[in-house]
Motif scaffolding. Structure first.
Motif, PDB file in Angstrom:
ATOM      1  N   SER A  68     -39.978  25.126 -30.560  1.00 26.33           N
ATOM      2  CA  SER A  68     -39.142  24.576 -31.634  1.00 26.33           C
ATOM      3  C   SER A  68     -37.748  24.250 -31.137  1.00 26.33           C
ATOM      4  O   SER A  68     -37.172  23.229 -31.511  1.00 26.33           O
ATOM      5  CB  SER A  68     -39.041  25.596 -32.783  1.00 26.33           C
ATOM      6  N   GLU A  69     -37.200  25.135 -30.308  1.00 18.50           N
ATOM      7  CA  GLU A  69     -35.831  24.971 -29.809  1.00 18.50           C
ATOM      8  C   GLU A  69     -35.731  25.504 -28.382  1.00 18.50           C
ATOM      9  O   GLU A  69     -36.482  26.387 -27.988  1.00 18.50           O
ATOM     10  CB  GLU A  69     -34.839  25.760 -30.672  1.00 18.50           C
ATOM     11  N   TRP A  71     -33.283  27.640 -26.198  1.00 14.95           N
ATOM     12  CA  TRP A  71     -32.161  28.565 -26.335  1.00 14.95           C
ATOM     13  C   TRP A  71     -31.499  28.764 -24.968  1.00 14.95           C
ATOM     14  O   TRP A  71     -32.182  28.719 -23.935  1.00 14.95           O
ATOM     15  CB  TRP A  71     -32.640  29.921 -26.862  1.00 14.95           C
TER      16      TRP A  71
END
Length: 312
Positions: A68-69, A71
């Motif tokens: 999703s992302e 980091w």
């Protein structure tokens, strides 16, 4: 006398060179060219996981597509470190997943990450220092990575405001990383550890490998390699001993190991388990080689994880 001095200098020079070679072999980051070369060689040989390779490759692709992302954090020594966050709707917790030594694509943990996600957990798959898209010149064998791991844990704890349980999972060096991390001052949200084929210390695994692969004794080669590690990478192979960390660990731990591990001997997993003073369980997957316990004993492995999570 002069000849003896020259002989001594020559022996010292050769020993230091060999020690430096071993250190570079063991912990210096591979160049992108060497990584590509190793991947091509492994592919030609059918892949490390043999008949299970297609499933492993599929899981690696799944991990990246499901991310999703991206980091990022900054390590204590100024390195930019990266991780892949896989968000799961209505998740009941989050798994921090740590890969092993020289693993550049999460191939040793992608199958388990997929399993954790399907169980209903968020997943944070970290690129350990010197791997993937994380910076670094020298691999810390868990000694340096445990501090990085703590920073990731603190980031997760802040992100979820301490409301979700955090579980630490690792394979091989990743397993040793999370076991070393368990001895640090962790947020209360950290609920347990799953360690798959972790070694007892960098010193002991290097001693074992130097004899297994190079037929060399620990003295003087490993002592010289440790000197170079302290000088260049700023840590010692003797700095952390996991059985000692296990004596003060208070987290529940599930130890997993292959019964035929040919790289990190099963005896090391047993030693870590026996030293652990907290709630614990161990599963030995009969016949499984190094980092292959999941693909070679998937049903037993998954049941052990589910039982462990339900108990804690």
């Amino acid at each position: 006398m002069k000849k003896l001095i020259l002989l001594g200098l020559g022996v010292s020079g050769v020993s230091l060179t060999i020690g430096n070679f071993f250190m570079n072999f063991a912990i210096r980051r591979y160049s992108e060219k060497r990584v590509r070369k190793n991947r091509a060689k492994e592919k030609r040989q059918g892949g490390y996981y043999g008949i299970h390779q297609p499933y492993v490759d599929e899981s690696v692709d799944w991990l990246h597509k499901k991310t999703s992302e991206i980091w990022k954090i900054r390590s204590e020594d100024g390195l930019s470190l990266q991780a892949y966050f896989l968000e799961n709707k209505d998740a009941k917790g989050v798994f921090l997943v740590a890969h092993g030594h020289r693993c550049q694509d999460h191939s040793d943990t992608a199958c388990q990450a997929r399993f954790f996600y399907n169980l209903g957990y968020h997943v944070l798959a970290i690129d350990q220092r010197c791997h993937g898209n994380s910076q670094g010149t020298y691999i810390g064998m868990g000694v340096l990575e445990r501090k990085d791991c703590l920073l990731w844990i603190e980031k997760l704890d802040r992100y979820f405001k301490g409301q979700l349980p955090i579980y630490l999972f690792g394979v091989s060096m990743g397993a040793s990383t999370v076991l070393m991390t368990s001895g640090l001052n962790l947020p209360a949200s950290v609920a347990g550890v799953i360690a798959d084929c972790g070694y007892t210390s960098p010193w002991k695994i290097f001693s074992y490998v130097s004899k297994l692969w190079f037929k060399l004794p620990a003295f003087p080669i490993l002592y010289l390699a440790d000197y170079w590690a302290r000088y260049l990478a700023h840590y010692s192979y003797k700095e952390v001993d996991i059985p000692k960390e296990m004596e003060k660990n208070k987290l529940p731990v599930l130890f997993i190991h292959g019964g035929a591990d040919d790289f990190v001997p099963t005896s090391m997993g047993l030693e870590n388990y026996q030293a652990c003073k907290s709630r614990k369980h161990i599963v030995i997957i009969d016949g499984a080689l190094h980092a292959k316990a999941y693909v070679e004993g998937r049903e037993i492995y998954e049941k052990a994880v589910i039982d462990f999570l339900s108990e804690i």
